[in-house]
Design a protein around this motif. Structure first.
Motif, PDB file in Angstrom:
ATOM      1  N   GLU A 160       0.829  -1.201   0.000  1.00  0.00           N
ATOM      2  CA  GLU A 160       0.000   0.000   0.000  1.00  0.00           C
ATOM      3  C   GLU A 160       0.861   1.247   0.000  1.00  0.00           C
ATOM      4  N   GLY A 161       1.950   1.234   0.793  1.00  0.00           N
ATOM      5  CA  GLY A 161       2.847   2.379   0.798  1.00  0.00           C
ATOM      6  C   GLY A 161       3.481   2.601  -0.551  1.00  0.00           C
TER       7      GLY A 161
ATOM      8  N   LYS B 217      -7.776   6.882  -2.626  1.00  0.00           N
ATOM      9  CA  LYS B 217      -8.836   6.502  -1.690  1.00  0.00           C
ATOM     10  C   LYS B 217      -9.455   5.156  -2.062  1.00  0.00           C
ATOM     11  N   ILE B 218      -9.732   4.963  -3.344  1.00  0.00           N
ATOM     12  CA  ILE B 218     -10.338   3.704  -3.772  1.00  0.00           C
ATOM     13  C   ILE B 218      -9.378   2.541  -3.544  1.00  0.00           C
ATOM     14  N   MET B 219      -8.100   2.765  -3.815  1.00  0.00           N
ATOM     15  CA  MET B 219      -7.118   1.711  -3.612  1.00  0.00           C
ATOM     16  C   MET B 219      -7.004   1.336  -2.139  1.00  0.00           C
ATOM     17  N   SER B 220      -7.028   2.324  -1.269  1.00  0.00           N
ATOM     18  CA  SER B 220      -6.979   2.037   0.165  1.00  0.00           C
ATOM     19  C   SER B 220      -8.210   1.262   0.605  1.00  0.00           C
ATOM     20  N   ALA B 221      -9.381   1.642   0.081  1.00  0.00           N
ATOM     21  CA  ALA B 221     -10.610   0.923   0.431  1.00  0.00           C
ATOM     22  C   ALA B 221     -10.580  -0.513  -0.081  1.00  0.00           C
ATOM     23  N   GLN B 222     -10.074  -0.711  -1.293  1.00  0.00           N
ATOM     24  CA  GLN B 222     -10.000  -2.062  -1.835  1.00  0.00           C
ATOM     25  C   GLN B 222      -8.992  -2.915  -1.065  1.00  0.00           C
TER      26      GLN B 222
ATOM     27  N   ARG C 152     -10.286  -4.335   2.017  1.00  0.00           N
ATOM     28  CA  ARG C 152     -11.185  -5.472   1.783  1.00  0.00           C
ATOM     29  C   ARG C 152     -10.457  -6.684   1.221  1.00  0.00           C
ATOM     30  N   GLY C 153      -9.125  -6.644   1.222  1.00  0.00           N
ATOM     31  CA  GLY C 153      -8.345  -7.811   0.838  1.00  0.00           C
ATOM     32  C   GLY C 153      -7.838  -7.820  -0.579  1.00  0.00           C
ATOM     33  N   ALA C 154      -7.978  -6.715  -1.336  1.00  0.00           N
ATOM     34  CA  ALA C 154      -7.491  -6.688  -2.712  1.00  0.00           C
ATOM     35  C   ALA C 154      -5.965  -6.643  -2.732  1.00  0.00           C
ATOM     36  N   ASP C 155      -5.375  -7.250  -3.749  1.00  0.00           N
ATOM     37  CA  ASP C 155      -3.916  -7.320  -3.886  1.00  0.00           C
ATOM     38  C   ASP C 155      -3.553  -6.846  -5.282  1.00  0.00           C
ATOM     39  N   PHE C 156      -2.821  -5.725  -5.359  1.00  0.00           N
ATOM     40  CA  PHE C 156      -2.441  -5.146  -6.634  1.00  0.00           C
ATOM     41  C   PHE C 156      -0.960  -5.343  -6.961  1.00  0.00           C
TER      42      PHE C 156
ATOM     43  N   PRO D 186     -11.521  -4.004 -10.138  1.00  0.00           N
ATOM     44  CA  PRO D 186     -12.278  -3.386  -9.039  1.00  0.00           C
ATOM     45  C   PRO D 186     -11.830  -1.955  -8.730  1.00  0.00           C
ATOM     46  N   LEU D 187     -10.654  -1.563  -9.208  1.00  0.00           N
ATOM     47  CA  LEU D 187     -10.180  -0.195  -8.997  1.00  0.00           C
ATOM     48  C   LEU D 187     -10.647   0.741 -10.099  1.00  0.00           C
TER      49      LEU D 187
END
Length: 359
Positions: free
Chosen positions: A90-91, A272-277, A280-284, A298-299
């Motif tokens: 995330e960072g 913001k959307i990436m942090s929310a995803q 919820r367990g999303a992995d980019f 989903p992003l």
């Protein structure tokens, strides 16, 4: 009813009930049925009114979680295993988004900020012409010196310009490699790999990298020192002769200005959307290229929905303010050239002539 602190014999007291509930929650938490496992989840902080049994159970669970090394207290992120990898990913995504600085404006009161927007647009055009005519060490040194002086006078942090280059590092590296290996000339050596690298390719790669870096930094400097409204007025004024051909110049300038203005807004929305995803367990970050592309769906979907919603709201706001295009509109700040604008334009015209002569 029982007698408690500050109450009479017949007044009901709820301290014992809260203590029993706290004890029940502590027991359930140890079994993994309330508030997550002690070593895996985030331990909720006990309520201030809970009894001693509830506080003891909560403290015991927090001590156990801290001893296991999996959490950092109330609302903290996991430190070990998948949690640490998710936090690092995330960072990295947030740093990547913050590196995109196109469209940002740094308000200040410097000589560069006070220039007419038309002057800055014309100077950027002359700067690009001079940059593409630069060939040798002397001409590239002149271009680097001009850009350095412009950055120092503008007061824009040099780190902001270099941070804006990070998204195009791959393009710059790819261009350098292509020029390095596919330019005809004299080989560097007769060895296996050096045989395919030519001296002319090295020179071409260095020149191409310098050209791309200076081009991006110069154009970014214009957007950093010019507000979107001033940029719209400048483009509309410079393109006004095309109105005789019945081209919608005002609308085109407004579209480009709005697109440039909403780049930072969409970047913030993506963050913001990436942090929310991710919550919820999303992995980019992990997986193959195809898996990463599928993880972006989903992003992208909520990002496009948000962009269309913002566009609709902006159109409604403009209509409510009786916006009907550029026909018959007046300007609050009328653009007028001043002496400093003519001096700067003369300097950049001389720069183009000097680079062409010295190439």
């Amino acid at each position: 009813p029982r007698q408690g602190r500050g109450g009479g014999a017949g007044e009901p007291q709820h301290g014992g009930d809260r203590a029993e509930r706290g004890s029940d929650r502590g027991a359930l938490r140890r079994q993994g049925l309330y508030g997550g496992h002690a070593g895996e989840g985030v331990c909720p902080r006990p309520r201030a009114g809970a009894g001693g049994a509830g506080r003891a159970a909560g403290d015991e669970d927090r001590r156990r979680a801290a001893g296991a090394g999996h959490g950092r207290g109330h609302g903290g992120l996991h430190r070990g295993g998948v949690g640490a990898e998710a936090a690092d990913a995330e960072g990295g995504c947030r740093r990547m988004l913050k590196d995109i600085t196109l469209g940002q404006y740094f308000p200040a009161d410097t000589p560069v900020h006070r220039l007419d927007p038309r002057t800055k647009l014309l100077c950027v055009i002359l700067y690009i012409v001079a940059l593409f005519n630069a060939k040798g060490v002397l001409t590239y040194g002149i271009m680097i010196a001009v850009l350095t002086v412009s950055v120092l006078v503008s007061g824009v942090p040099f780190k902001s310009l270099t941070r804006g280059l990070k998204p195009v590092y791959f393009v710059v590296a790819f261009t350098a490699v292509m020029n390095l290996f596919f330019t005809a000339g004299t080989p560097v050596a007769e060895l296996w790999l050096l045989r395919h690298i030519k001296w002319e390719g090295i020179i071409a790669a260095v020149q191409m990298v310098l050209r791309i870096v200076l081009l991006i930094m110069g154009t970014f400097l214009m957007t950093y020192t010019t507000s979107p409204i001033a940029l719209t007025d400048g483009m509309e004024s410079l393109l006004s002769p095309l109105k005789k051909l019945r081209l919608p110049i005002h609308e085109l300038a407004m579209m480009m200005s709005i697109a440039l203005r909403f780049i930072p807004t969409l970047i913030e929305e993506t963050d913001k959307i990436m942090s929310a995803q991710k919550a919820r367990g999303a992995d980019f970050e992990t997986g193959s290229l195809m898996q990463r592309a599928k993880a972006l769906v989903p992003l992208l979907v909520p990002l496009f929905v948000s962009a269309f919603r913002r566009a609709d709201e902006l159109a409604t706001a403009m209509e409510c303010r009786c916006y009907h295009g550029g026909e018959g509109r007046t300007k609050l700040n009328v653009l007028r050239y001043q002496t400093r604008d003519y001096l700067v334009l003369a300097f950049y015209a001389a720069l183009v002539a000097a680079v062409i002569v010295l190439r």
